[in-house]
Write a protein that holds these residues in place. Structure first.
Motif, PDB file in Angstrom:
ATOM      1  N   THR A 170     -20.732  -8.485  -6.369  1.00  0.00           N
ATOM      2  CA  THR A 170     -19.398  -8.199  -6.892  1.00  0.00           C
ATOM      3  C   THR A 170     -19.178  -8.896  -8.226  1.00  0.00           C
ATOM      4  O   THR A 170     -18.574  -8.324  -9.143  1.00  0.00           O
ATOM      5  N   GLU A 171     -19.667 -10.122  -8.353  1.00  0.00           N
ATOM      6  CA  GLU A 171     -19.563 -10.830  -9.627  1.00  0.00           C
ATOM      7  C   GLU A 171     -20.302 -10.057 -10.719  1.00  0.00           C
ATOM      8  O   GLU A 171     -19.815  -9.914 -11.844  1.00  0.00           O
ATOM      9  N   ALA A 172     -21.480  -9.553 -10.379  1.00  0.00           N
ATOM     10  CA  ALA A 172     -22.252  -8.778 -11.354  1.00  0.00           C
ATOM     11  C   ALA A 172     -21.534  -7.484 -11.712  1.00  0.00           C
ATOM     12  O   ALA A 172     -21.540  -7.061 -12.878  1.00  0.00           O
ATOM     13  N   ALA A 173     -20.905  -6.848 -10.723  1.00  0.00           N
ATOM     14  CA  ALA A 173     -20.162  -5.613 -10.990  1.00  0.00           C
ATOM     15  C   ALA A 173     -18.972  -5.879 -11.908  1.00  0.00           C
ATOM     16  O   ALA A 173     -18.675  -5.080 -12.806  1.00  0.00           O
ATOM     17  N   HIS A 174     -18.294  -7.003 -11.708  1.00  0.00           N
ATOM     18  CA  HIS A 174     -17.174  -7.379 -12.570  1.00  0.00           C
ATOM     19  C   HIS A 174     -17.655  -7.527 -14.010  1.00  0.00           C
ATOM     20  O   HIS A 174     -17.057  -6.972 -14.945  1.00  0.00           O
ATOM     21  N   ARG A 175     -18.748  -8.240 -14.197  1.00  0.00           N
ATOM     22  CA  ARG A 175     -19.284  -8.436 -15.550  1.00  0.00           C
ATOM     23  C   ARG A 175     -19.733  -7.109 -16.163  1.00  0.00           C
ATOM     24  O   ARG A 175     -19.589  -6.884 -17.364  1.00  0.00           O
TER      25      ARG A 175
END
Length: 347
Positions: A330-335
């Motif tokens: 999810t952190e990667a998707a946000h970025r």
């Protein structure tokens, strides 16, 4: 277009425009839509604009789109704080239902999606200065303190509408003798008349003196409040030409914005300060003065509030799937959303 991966919707509804995007849970943007402003306090048709922006984005998904592919959505709306929350919820729900999407979207103030659309950090501060003006302190992606954002009549100090109102007042004061001379006295009326027949098109000379003052009054009161914000670029142009009245208006706007931001700024020099809105993300004199006042602080320019709304929707979807907190995916998707989102000033 069909997709096997669930989708989320992010909407950023400001005073001047509404942006919508649809993204996969991995952070890939697959469709966009845009319409006019969605602030109930200043836009003429906020509900219709939300419906149009969302409808355009979903239409671009193609005939294979299934509404049940949408796992959730977040609407970041100007005017969605406590005083206007009930109406904001109703407008968002109406747009969602008009698109036949399942469930209901989450509605948050636009200032939160401005922050999450600029940085993956969970905490910091944010200042929006466009049609309106508001600042907030963010902690763990929640608004814990805010300042201003009270609308064109009671606040929004330093905003585009505030600048436009000051320009109209300065023009009237120059015309009736209460204030110093300024080129705004000649230019405010034509700027407000954009899109309307000009006097010379009717064979009449442009109004002068008292007639011009009354024409300015009529043009201001006949339009929606957000329209005053269209005078902000005029004030910028006059200031760059050396008009002292216009320059004073912009100096005052920057000073008021910095004061608003300082009221809520988070303690801790490492926390990001997000600047959002056209007055602060475009090369304006107000932006120059505000950034000068913030030298030494980690300033980040906002990019795409709709991407920030989608990022919040991604995180909510992760929690709904049983994760207590957002994981690395999810952190990667946000970025990924931030990298693909519109840059400041892009359409």
């Amino acid at each position: 277009m069909g997709t096997a991966e669930p989708l989320v919707v992010g909407v950023d509804g400001g005073g001047t425009s509404t942006r919508c995007l649809v993204a996969t849970l991995s952070g890939e943007i697959v469709a966009r839509g845009r319409a006019g402003g969605a602030n109930p306090r200043s836009a003429r048709d906020p509900g219709g604009n939300l419906t149009r922006a969302l409808g355009e984005a979903l239409f671009r998904l193609g005939p294979g789109f299934d509404p049940h592919d949408v796992a959730g959505g977040v609407f970041g709306l100007a005017g969605a704080s406590a005083a206007g929350r009930e109406r904001a919820l109703a407008l968002a729900a109406a747009a969602w239902r008009a698109a036949a999407l399942p469930g209901l979207p989450v509605v948050v103030p636009d200032i939160l999606v401005a922050f999450t659309g600029a940085t993956p950090y969970p905490s910091g501060s944010v200042m929006i200065a466009g049609t309106g003006a508001v600042a907030a302190r963010i902690a763990d992606r929640l608004i814990v303190r805010r300042c201003d954002g009270y609308g064109w009549l009671l606040g929004d100090e330093g905003s585009g509408v505030w600048i436009g109102r000051q320009a109209a007042r300065a023009a009237l004061a120059a015309l009736d003798g209460r204030g110093p001379p300024t080129v705004l006295a000649d230019r405010v009326l034509p700027a407000l008349a954009v899109g309307r027949p000009a006097p010379e098109e009717d064979g009449a000379a442009p109004p002068a003196g008292e007639a011009r003052a009354q024409a300015i009054v009529a043009a201001v009161y006949d339009g929606e409040p957000a329209r005053l914000g269209t005078l902000s670029p005029l004030v910028e142009a006059c200031a760059r030409e050396g008009d002292r009245v216009a320059l004073t208006i912009l100096d005052d706007a920057a000073r008021l914005l910095v004061r608003t931001l300082d009221t809520v700024s988070a303690a801790g020099p490492a926390l990001p300060v997000v600047l959002a809105g056209s007055l602060l993300t475009r090369p304006t004199l107000v932006a120059e003065r505000v950034r000068e006042a913030l030298i030494g602080r980690p300033v980040v320019l906002a990019r795409d509030g709709a991407a920030g709304a989608a990022a919040l929707a991604l995180r909510a979807a992760a929690v709904s799937a049983g994760h207590a907190t957002a994981g690395a995916e999810t952190e990667a998707a946000h970025r990924r959303l931030l990298a693909a989102g519109d840059a400041p000033g892009e359409a």
